[in-house]
Design a protein around this motif. Sequence first.
Motif, short mmCIF file in Angstrom:
data_model
loop_
_atom_site.label_atom_id
_atom_site.label_comp_id
_atom_site.label_asym_id
_atom_site.label_seq_id
_atom_site.Cartn_x
_atom_site.Cartn_y
_atom_site.Cartn_z
N ALA A 233 0.84 -0.84 -0.42
CA ALA A 233 0.44 -0.07 0.10
C ALA A 233 1.03 1.10 -0.03
CB ALA A 233 -1.31 0.02 0.91
N LEU A 234 2.07 1.00 1.10
CA LEU A 234 2.57 2.10 0.78
C LEU A 234 3.92 2.83 -0.50
CD1 LEU A 234 4.51 2.27 4.78
CD2 LEU A 234 2.44 2.92 3.60
N ARG A 235 3.91 1.79 -1.38
CA ARG A 235 4.52 1.59 -2.00
C ARG A 235 3.81 1.86 -3.39
NH1 ARG A 235 9.20 -1.75 -3.47
NH2 ARG A 235 9.96 -2.82 -1.72
N ALA A 236 2.64 1.75 -3.05
CA ALA A 236 1.28 2.23 -4.28
C ALA A 236 1.18 3.62 -4.28
CB ALA A 236 0.07 1.56 -4.50
N VAL A 237 0.96 4.55 -2.79
CA VAL A 237 1.36 6.03 -2.69
C VAL A 237 2.25 6.12 -3.31
CG1 VAL A 237 1.28 7.53 -0.85
CG2 VAL A 237 0.11 5.03 -1.03
N LEU A 238 3.81 6.10 -3.05
CA LEU A 238 4.89 6.54 -3.42
C LEU A 238 4.55 6.82 -4.59
CD1 LEU A 238 7.50 5.89 -0.45
CD2 LEU A 238 5.96 7.35 -0.99
N ASP A 239 4.63 5.30 -5.79
CA ASP A 239 4.00 5.45 -7.54
C ASP A 239 2.96 6.43 -7.58
OD1 ASP A 239 6.08 3.92 -7.56
OD2 ASP A 239 4.70 1.71 -7.40
#
Length: 437
Positions: A233-239
């Motif tokens: 979920a955090l990776r998706a936010v940063l992307d």
Amino acid sequence: MNVPAGNEAPAASAVVDHRELGRDMRIFDTSPLVGPGLPLWLPAGAAIRYELEQYAREVALRTGCEPVYSPVLGKRSLYELSGHWAKFADDMFPPMYLGGPQGGSDGTSAPDGDTDPLVLRPANCPHHAQIYASEPRSYRDLPVRYSELASMFRAERSGVLSGLSRVRQINLDDAHVFCRPDQVGVEVRTAVVAVLEVLETLDIEVSYFRLSGRDDSGRWLGEPAQWTEAEEALRAVLDDVAAPAGLPWHAEAGEAAFYGPKIDVQVLDARGHEETLATVQLDFNQPERFDLTYVAASGERERVVMIHRGTVGAMERMVAFLLERHGGRLPFWLAPVQVCLLPLPDGGDALADDVAADLRARGLRVRVERDGSLGNRIRLARERRDALLGVLGAREAASGVLAVTDPASGAKASVPLAELGDRLADAARRRVPRVDL
């Protein structure tokens, strides 16, 4: 790490220490009777802090937070249950027993039998967890977001205390979100976007984002699947957020807190040193320890996810950072003195009083400097880093203008008095870095 163009900090040799700036600008002071690490905010510093707090409150409200207040004290058992006592006891102030300042002969209780003394809090989150736990929650109620400009305490040793950057009482723009696992991505994105907005308003450039996750060791709280889902979920936010902002990000395994992954917002300080200025932290620990739940659509109780977030952060640390980053020449809306009026002896005194009253009525911070030669008064105003200097004399009174100088840029202009108040009040309201003369 390569820093994108435009993020270069001033040369270290040109940096003025915030403690020196604090003295010149009368931002803060210390008293041996109050004690080290407990700065006294003087009026100039209080003006900066007030503006930062107001901005933090506005951002918190706009992003769905509800203001709360909680005490700076809590029972030791609160911090034992939260885990802070086991981890931070050496950095906390000694317990306060109601029967006396010292424990009994066994070191665990006061002479009157008090076995659960009060403690100055090392963090605000246990109190917010108790506010969440004060009533039953349904999945329809979530997310619940609390914000508080709250004080917390660290028993820092005297040798490490330094001005505003290392203190014993920290005044923190602190927020905690309680949400369902499926809401984590949206809540983290909201928090990261809010941080970027605040840093842009403060004229602070972000270098990059760091995703701090777990590694293969066994020191992490929670199930591996829970961590994997959260990190994704955090990776998706940063992307989603980093690319439009033109900012890189990278992951670092093993750098997470033991209780959850986090996103760190990295910046360069005035000396070019990398610093974490904001963090969005997931927490699986306190919901478990305090049994924080909600009733799911199935009717079963499910564990809530807790997110620690903020925007401005610690007032002390942010003011120290801003003073050094800007060499004391703070953005107009933060400047302790936004307009310094310098009346000339040929008839400027009465006009200065009228102009000052009008500007103050619009919420602006004004100083009228009368004593001494004009050159000496200008020197004092520059030492204080006053944002704008305005000279008034018979000529200005006759023509209805104010001769304005911006010491930061050297810009000069004659501004009609009929326009002055509106222009400056609008600039302060919009929180612009500099007034366009």
